[in-house]
Design an enzyme around this catalytic site. Structure first.
Site, PDB file in Angstrom:
ATOM      1  N   TYR A 143      -4.908  -4.951   0.820  1.00  0.00           N
ATOM      2  CA  TYR A 143      -4.062  -4.147   0.752  1.00  0.00           C
ATOM      3  C   TYR A 143      -2.788  -3.228   0.986  1.00  0.00           C
ATOM      4  O   TYR A 143      -1.037  -4.186   0.841  1.00  0.00           O
ATOM      5  CB  TYR A 143      -4.954  -2.921   0.395  1.00  0.00           C
ATOM      6  CG  TYR A 143      -4.217  -1.283  -0.536  1.00  0.00           C
ATOM      7  CD1 TYR A 143      -3.717  -1.512  -2.150  1.00  0.00           C
ATOM      8  CD2 TYR A 143      -3.859  -0.489   0.291  1.00  0.00           C
ATOM      9  CE1 TYR A 143      -2.821  -0.459  -2.033  1.00  0.00           C
ATOM     10  CE2 TYR A 143      -2.820   0.883  -1.075  1.00  0.00           C
ATOM     11  CZ  TYR A 143      -2.777   0.611  -2.018  1.00  0.00           C
ATOM     12  OH  TYR A 143      -2.107   1.266  -2.662  1.00  0.00           O
ATOM     13  N   ALA A 144      -3.238  -3.782   2.333  1.00  0.00           N
ATOM     14  CA  ALA A 144      -2.021  -3.379   3.298  1.00  0.00           C
ATOM     15  C   ALA A 144      -1.022  -4.242   3.629  1.00  0.00           C
ATOM     16  O   ALA A 144      -0.372  -3.992   3.655  1.00  0.00           O
ATOM     17  CB  ALA A 144      -2.227  -3.068   5.022  1.00  0.00           C
ATOM     18  N   ALA A 145      -1.563  -5.591   3.246  1.00  0.00           N
ATOM     19  CA  ALA A 145      -0.972  -7.251   3.683  1.00  0.00           C
ATOM     20  C   ALA A 145       0.178  -7.151   2.729  1.00  0.00           C
ATOM     21  O   ALA A 145       1.257  -7.203   2.584  1.00  0.00           O
ATOM     22  CB  ALA A 145      -2.139  -7.781   4.113  1.00  0.00           C
ATOM     23  N   SER A 146      -0.514  -6.453   1.282  1.00  0.00           N
ATOM     24  CA  SER A 146       0.569  -6.932   0.067  1.00  0.00           C
ATOM     25  C   SER A 146       1.132  -5.642   0.248  1.00  0.00           C
ATOM     26  O   SER A 146       2.614  -6.080  -0.252  1.00  0.00           O
ATOM     27  CB  SER A 146      -0.622  -7.126  -1.032  1.00  0.00           C
ATOM     28  OG  SER A 146      -0.875  -5.952  -1.070  1.00  0.00           O
ATOM     29  N   LYS A 147       1.046  -4.381   0.298  1.00  0.00           N
ATOM     30  CA  LYS A 147       1.890  -3.392   0.376  1.00  0.00           C
ATOM     31  C   LYS A 147       2.675  -3.650   1.330  1.00  0.00           C
ATOM     32  O   LYS A 147       3.957  -3.040   1.726  1.00  0.00           O
ATOM     33  CB  LYS A 147       1.241  -2.133   0.254  1.00  0.00           C
ATOM     34  CG  LYS A 147       1.088  -1.865  -0.468  1.00  0.00           C
ATOM     35  CD  LYS A 147       1.352  -1.613  -1.941  1.00  0.00           C
ATOM     36  CE  LYS A 147       0.466  -0.815  -3.660  1.00  0.00           C
ATOM     37  NZ  LYS A 147       1.369  -0.720  -4.221  1.00  0.00           N
ATOM     38  N   THR A 175      -5.199  10.130  -8.074  1.00  0.00           N
ATOM     39  CA  THR A 175      -5.061   9.605  -9.546  1.00  0.00           C
ATOM     40  C   THR A 175      -6.975   8.230  -9.235  1.00  0.00           C
ATOM     41  O   THR A 175      -7.601   8.438  -8.126  1.00  0.00           O
ATOM     42  CB  THR A 175      -4.249   8.668  -8.819  1.00  0.00           C
ATOM     43  OG1 THR A 175      -4.446   7.570  -7.502  1.00  0.00           O
ATOM     44  CG2 THR A 175      -3.179   9.026  -8.852  1.00  0.00           C
TER      45      THR A 175
END
Length: 240
Positions: free
Chosen positions: A140-144, A175
């Site tokens: 997730y951090a990599a993609s963001k 969310t």
């Protein structure tokens, strides 16, 4: 000029809040999501596609571009897939790269001719404070983080055409994605809220406020930027 906005994941959460506000401004708004939602405004145009499926994304991109002149594109949809390093897989990385980056590329390529013809466009990403690093967020951090780099590159390429590209990076916001990791009403949720400098969790409206700023046709002198909407979580955690 009549504005048409495409929002991925525009049928719930932050995306839906932004969609409603753009509809109030008389935009035509199209949501792309895996399934249609029933509890959305009637005026919201709903298109179905799984952004993890590159072929499905290409199909819906062509369908929208043939019927509408898109002026605003908001890449909002996302999932987290949390894993400790030992449990993360290359598939996590490639999957989220397709969702966050590959699908955005395909969609914008379809919408770009109309934006360039008008010499106007607004491209926005829903990033994340996690791009700065969070445990269990390898993919997730990599993609963001990749979103930020790609947005800055596109901002440079598209600025001569009147097209801005910016990132809104939320922190802890109430969310479905957040509650999928932190139980709603739990002690952990309360502790996290108390740990933020502002003393509370965010709500979708906090984030859509930032998106609206970047959407505004008059805000054409801001591009390639990342705005953290995170209650101060990106400032630092060291208290002296």
């Amino acid at each position: 000029m009549k504005h048409t906005a495409v929002i991925t994941g525009g049928s719930k959460g932050i995306g839906l809040d932004l969609a409603k506000r753009l509809l109030d401004l008389d935009y035509t708004v199209i949501s792309i999501a895996r399934s249609k939602a029933s509890d959305v405004p009637e005026a919201l145009i709903q298109m179905q596609a799984d952004l993890l499926d590159a072929a499905a994304v290409a199909q819906v991109a062509a369908q929208i571009a043939s019927a509408y002149e898109v002026t605003h594109f908001v890449q909002n949809a996302g999932v987290i897939w949390p894993n400790l390093l030992e449990d993360a897989t290359p598939g996590d990385i490639t999957g989220l790269a397709q969702l966050q980056l590959g699908s955005a590329l395909t969609l914008l390529q379809a919408f770009l001719p109309a934006m360039k013809a008008r010499q106007f466009g607004r491209v926005l990403f829903n990033g994340s404070r996690a791009a700065l690093g969070v445990p269990t967020r390898t993919a997730y951090a990599a993609s963001k983080a990749g979103v930020i780099g790609m947005a800055r590159t596109w901002a440079l390429e598209l600025a001569p055409h009147g097209i801005t590209v910016n990132v809104v990076a939320p922190g802890p916001v109430q969310t479905d994605n957040f509650w999928g990791i932190v139980a709603q009403g739990s002690e952990r949720e309360a502790k996290l809220a108390a740990s933020l400098p502002v003393g509370r969790l965010g709500v979708p409206r906090d984030v859509s406020n930032a998106f609206l700023y970047f959407c505004d046709p008059e805000n054409g002198f801001v591009t390639g930027q990342t705005l953290y909407v995170c209650g101060g979580a990106s400032v630092g955690t060291l208290t002296i």
